[in-house]
Design a protein around this motif. Structure first.
Motif, PDB file in Angstrom:
ATOM      1  N   TYR A  33      -4.755   5.005 -13.115  1.00  0.00           N
ATOM      2  CA  TYR A  33      -5.755   4.209 -12.870  1.00  0.00           C
ATOM      3  C   TYR A  33      -5.166   2.885 -12.053  1.00  0.00           C
ATOM      4  O   TYR A  33      -4.366   2.418 -12.106  1.00  0.00           O
ATOM      5  CB  TYR A  33      -6.192   3.682 -14.271  1.00  0.00           C
ATOM      6  CG  TYR A  33      -6.942   4.491 -15.111  1.00  0.00           C
ATOM      7  CD1 TYR A  33      -8.467   4.607 -14.660  1.00  0.00           C
ATOM      8  CD2 TYR A  33      -6.398   5.341 -16.164  1.00  0.00           C
ATOM      9  CE1 TYR A  33      -9.375   5.405 -15.670  1.00  0.00           C
ATOM     10  CE2 TYR A  33      -7.217   6.440 -16.612  1.00  0.00           C
ATOM     11  CZ  TYR A  33      -8.923   6.325 -16.382  1.00  0.00           C
ATOM     12  OH  TYR A  33      -9.695   7.119 -17.129  1.00  0.00           O
ATOM     13  N   ARG A  44       0.747   4.183  -2.751  1.00  0.00           N
ATOM     14  CA  ARG A  44       0.614   5.713  -2.453  1.00  0.00           C
ATOM     15  C   ARG A  44       1.558   6.316  -3.093  1.00  0.00           C
ATOM     16  O   ARG A  44       1.377   7.587  -3.826  1.00  0.00           O
ATOM     17  CB  ARG A  44       0.580   5.727  -0.865  1.00  0.00           C
ATOM     18  CG  ARG A  44       0.679   7.008  -0.527  1.00  0.00           C
ATOM     19  CD  ARG A  44       0.865   6.940   1.115  1.00  0.00           C
ATOM     20  NE  ARG A  44       0.911   8.217   1.724  1.00  0.00           N
ATOM     21  CZ  ARG A  44       1.906   8.948   1.854  1.00  0.00           C
ATOM     22  NH1 ARG A  44       3.117   8.651   1.541  1.00  0.00           N
ATOM     23  NH2 ARG A  44       1.795  10.131   2.690  1.00  0.00           N
ATOM     24  N   ASN A  62      -7.759  -3.507 -10.291  1.00  0.00           N
ATOM     25  CA  ASN A  62      -7.920  -4.373  -9.018  1.00  0.00           C
ATOM     26  C   ASN A  62      -7.630  -5.645  -9.360  1.00  0.00           C
ATOM     27  O   ASN A  62      -8.055  -6.297 -10.389  1.00  0.00           O
ATOM     28  CB  ASN A  62      -9.695  -4.283  -8.574  1.00  0.00           C
ATOM     29  CG  ASN A  62      -9.696  -2.982  -7.950  1.00  0.00           C
ATOM     30  OD1 ASN A  62      -8.971  -2.557  -7.142  1.00  0.00           O
ATOM     31  ND2 ASN A  62     -10.949  -2.210  -8.625  1.00  0.00           N
ATOM     32  N   VAL A  89       0.819   6.555  -6.893  1.00  0.00           N
ATOM     33  CA  VAL A  89      -0.301   7.361  -7.442  1.00  0.00           C
ATOM     34  C   VAL A  89       0.106   8.951  -7.098  1.00  0.00           C
ATOM     35  O   VAL A  89      -0.339   9.605  -7.989  1.00  0.00           O
ATOM     36  CB  VAL A  89      -1.326   7.075  -6.451  1.00  0.00           C
ATOM     37  CG1 VAL A  89      -2.713   8.232  -6.803  1.00  0.00           C
ATOM     38  CG2 VAL A  89      -1.862   5.700  -6.904  1.00  0.00           C
ATOM     39  N   ASN A 146       0.703  -1.179  -0.119  1.00  0.00           N
ATOM     40  CA  ASN A 146       0.046  -0.088  -0.137  1.00  0.00           C
ATOM     41  C   ASN A 146       0.972   1.189  -0.022  1.00  0.00           C
ATOM     42  O   ASN A 146       0.531   2.350  -0.512  1.00  0.00           O
ATOM     43  CB  ASN A 146      -1.061   0.063   1.254  1.00  0.00           C
ATOM     44  CG  ASN A 146      -2.219  -0.791   0.949  1.00  0.00           C
ATOM     45  OD1 ASN A 146      -2.715  -0.777  -0.172  1.00  0.00           O
ATOM     46  ND2 ASN A 146      -2.542  -1.595   2.027  1.00  0.00           N
ATOM     47  N   GLN A 203     -10.240   1.480 -11.971  1.00  0.00           N
ATOM     48  CA  GLN A 203     -11.049   2.711 -11.559  1.00  0.00           C
ATOM     49  C   GLN A 203      -9.834   3.841 -11.583  1.00  0.00           C
ATOM     50  O   GLN A 203      -8.670   3.362 -11.385  1.00  0.00           O
ATOM     51  CB  GLN A 203     -11.177   2.307 -10.226  1.00  0.00           C
ATOM     52  CG  GLN A 203     -10.133   2.058  -9.127  1.00  0.00           C
ATOM     53  CD  GLN A 203     -10.599   1.536  -7.877  1.00  0.00           C
ATOM     54  OE1 GLN A 203     -11.710   0.749  -7.834  1.00  0.00           O
ATOM     55  NE2 GLN A 203      -9.751   1.547  -6.699  1.00  0.00           N
ATOM     56  N   GLU A 204     -10.329   5.069 -11.746  1.00  0.00           N
ATOM     57  CA  GLU A 204      -9.209   6.236 -11.870  1.00  0.00           C
ATOM     58  C   GLU A 204      -9.115   6.426 -10.335  1.00  0.00           C
ATOM     59  O   GLU A 204      -9.839   6.303  -9.337  1.00  0.00           O
ATOM     60  CB  GLU A 204      -9.907   7.332 -12.553  1.00  0.00           C
ATOM     61  CG  GLU A 204      -8.883   8.486 -12.676  1.00  0.00           C
ATOM     62  CD  GLU A 204      -9.312   9.595 -13.420  1.00  0.00           C
ATOM     63  OE1 GLU A 204      -8.746  10.842 -13.447  1.00  0.00           O
ATOM     64  OE2 GLU A 204     -10.292   9.497 -13.980  1.00  0.00           O
ATOM     65  N   MET A 205      -7.736   6.792  -9.919  1.00  0.00           N
ATOM     66  CA  MET A 205      -7.338   6.974  -8.784  1.00  0.00           C
ATOM     67  C   MET A 205      -6.860   8.619  -8.551  1.00  0.00           C
ATOM     68  O   MET A 205      -6.473   9.059  -9.531  1.00  0.00           O
ATOM     69  CB  MET A 205      -6.267   6.248  -8.294  1.00  0.00           C
ATOM     70  CG  MET A 205      -6.464   4.702  -8.489  1.00  0.00           C
ATOM     71  SD  MET A 205      -5.196   3.667  -7.810  1.00  0.00           S
ATOM     72  CE  MET A 205      -5.467   3.887  -6.091  1.00  0.00           C
ATOM     73  N   ASN A 206      -7.150   9.105  -7.273  1.00  0.00           N
ATOM     74  CA  ASN A 206      -6.675  10.460  -7.015  1.00  0.00           C
ATOM     75  C   ASN A 206      -5.950  10.527  -5.703  1.00  0.00           C
ATOM     76  O   ASN A 206      -5.592   9.553  -5.142  1.00  0.00           O
ATOM     77  CB  ASN A 206      -7.947  11.571  -6.977  1.00  0.00           C
ATOM     78  CG  ASN A 206      -8.993  10.919  -6.019  1.00  0.00           C
ATOM     79  OD1 ASN A 206      -8.665  10.468  -5.051  1.00  0.00           O
ATOM     80  ND2 ASN A 206     -10.351  10.942  -6.498  1.00  0.00           N
ATOM     81  N   SER A 247      -7.060  11.281  -2.853  1.00  0.00           N
ATOM     82  CA  SER A 247      -8.010  10.913  -1.839  1.00  0.00           C
ATOM     83  C   SER A 247      -8.076   9.261  -1.900  1.00  0.00           C
ATOM     84  O   SER A 247      -8.043   8.741  -0.796  1.00  0.00           O
ATOM     85  CB  SER A 247      -9.285  11.380  -1.794  1.00  0.00           C
ATOM     86  OG  SER A 247      -9.074  12.837  -1.501  1.00  0.00           O
ATOM     87  N   SER A 248      -7.728   8.589  -3.057  1.00  0.00           N
ATOM     88  CA  SER A 248      -7.637   7.356  -2.974  1.00  0.00           C
ATOM     89  C   SER A 248      -6.518   6.619  -2.326  1.00  0.00           C
ATOM     90  O   SER A 248      -6.789   5.441  -1.783  1.00  0.00           O
ATOM     91  CB  SER A 248      -7.578   6.765  -4.675  1.00  0.00           C
ATOM     92  OG  SER A 248      -8.475   7.431  -5.323  1.00  0.00           O
ATOM     93  N   VAL A 249      -5.520   7.150  -2.080  1.00  0.00           N
ATOM     94  CA  VAL A 249      -4.230   6.471  -1.446  1.00  0.00           C
ATOM     95  C   VAL A 249      -4.588   7.259   0.013  1.00  0.00           C
ATOM     96  O   VAL A 249      -3.199   7.244   0.470  1.00  0.00           O
ATOM     97  CB  VAL A 249      -3.106   6.736  -2.263  1.00  0.00           C
ATOM     98  CG1 VAL A 249      -3.368   5.707  -3.326  1.00  0.00           C
ATOM     99  CG2 VAL A 249      -2.952   7.930  -2.784  1.00  0.00           C
TER     100      VAL A 249
END
Length: 319
Positions: free
Chosen positions: A35, A21, A38, A24, A17, A50-53, A55-57
């Motif tokens: 992106y 992080r 999964n 991203v 993780n 899924q697109e990541m931003n 906040s996603s991490v």
């Protein structure tokens, strides 16, 4: 603007993780779109993207496992499966891919690179079995988990004057067993790189008994053989009260150590920078405390060197 995909594959490892992080956030810092894919290559083939931003991490650097999930995928090993994967990547406009995992995951990344799709590998496995890098993400956390277990088992082993076999992960590489056994003060360490006879193990147990020590810890790498069968043979020859503890998947879990968080962060940022420099078919790692990268095919072809000196040292310290 580049669009970067990221996935985790194979066995999970503490620190994955933190690597996600780092990839991203550094990608967004450099103006890229990211992106998350999964469930590894299986999710890629099944279009689980899924697109990541930013906040996603958020709040994941301390979490074990992988928020992107992981799996193994036989279909991706086929040419047809890889072609489907490339179609999905192109559907989202993904220009390049970061793969976090072990040698099997890296083989997948190299196959994508051969199809003209840029990919970079980040080493994430508790086995520390990749020869090109000194350490892999998750390895040191797993050692701490094993040491904690050894300490608790030693308490009960001492109370009952027993011999305890502690089986740890490591099918072909005994690093986890060797270094956790050293740090945990094991009397015997049995490794796939250096098999030991039952007679030799029993002789050592008898020697410790003669000097008054009636309990012992044996650390066994899973690749050596069946722990219960080995334990049965030792008990029959020595007459010892013997128990077997198989730590199993507890070794893969838990909050990553500070070392693994830092290592994952460094390698994640470097992977993104390589992609932005137009590099492909590379892997990142650490050598002599410096972040390095090298050709993925060369990295996979390297043979892991067994640490004979440390193994000898465990013999010296366990007399």
């Amino acid at each position: 603007m580049k669009t970067i995909g990221i996935l985790t594959s194979g066995g999970d490892a503490p620190g994955m993780n933190a690597a996600i992080r780092a990839v991203v956030r550094s990608a967004i810092y450099y103006g890229c779109k990211v992106y998350g894919i999964n469930r590894g290559y299986k999710g890629l083939i099944e279009d689980d993207v899924q697109e990541m931003n930013l906040s996603s991490v958020g709040d994941i650097i301390h979490r074990g496992g992988t928020i992107l999930k992981s799996s193994r995928c036989e279909e991706f090993k086929t040419e047809e499966g890889r072609k489907i994967a490339v179609k999905v990547l192109k559907k989202y406009g993904i220009d390049c891919l970061v793969v976090i995992g072990g040698d099997g995951s890296f083989n997948g990344a190299s196959k994508l690179s051969e199809l003209g799709f840029p990919a970079i590998g980040i080493p994430g496995t508790i086995d520390n079995d990749l020869a090109y890098t000194d350490y892999t993400i998750g390895y040191f956390t797993a050692i701490e988990t094993v040491i904690d277990a050894i300490g608790k088992i030693r308490d009960t082993s001492s109370s009952h004057e027993r011999v305890n076999i502690v089986e740890v992960m490591g099918r072909h590489c005994g690093d986890l067993a060797l270094y956790s056994g050293l740090a945990g003060g094991a009397e015997t360490i049995i490794l796939p790189e250096h098999p030991e006879s039952i007679e030799g193990i029993c002789d050592r147990l008898e020697t410790t008994k003669k000097r008054g020590k009636k309990h012992s810890i044996i650390v066994l790498a899973e690749g050596v053989g069946n722990a219960h069968e080995i334990g049965k043979q030792i008990a029959e020859k020595t007459g010892s009260d013997l128990r077997v503890t198989i730590l199993g998947h507890v070794q893969r879990g838990g909050s990553p150590s500070a070392f693994d968080r830092i290592l994952a962060s460094k390698l994640g940022v470097r992977a993104v920078e390589l992609l932005l420099d137009g590099k492909s078919a590379r892997v990142v790692g650490v050598k002599d405390d410096k972040v390095i990268d090298m050709d993925i095919h060369e990295a996979l072809a390297m043979k892991k060197e067994f640490d004979k000196y440390t193994y000898k040292m465990t013999k010296i310290l366990s007399i």
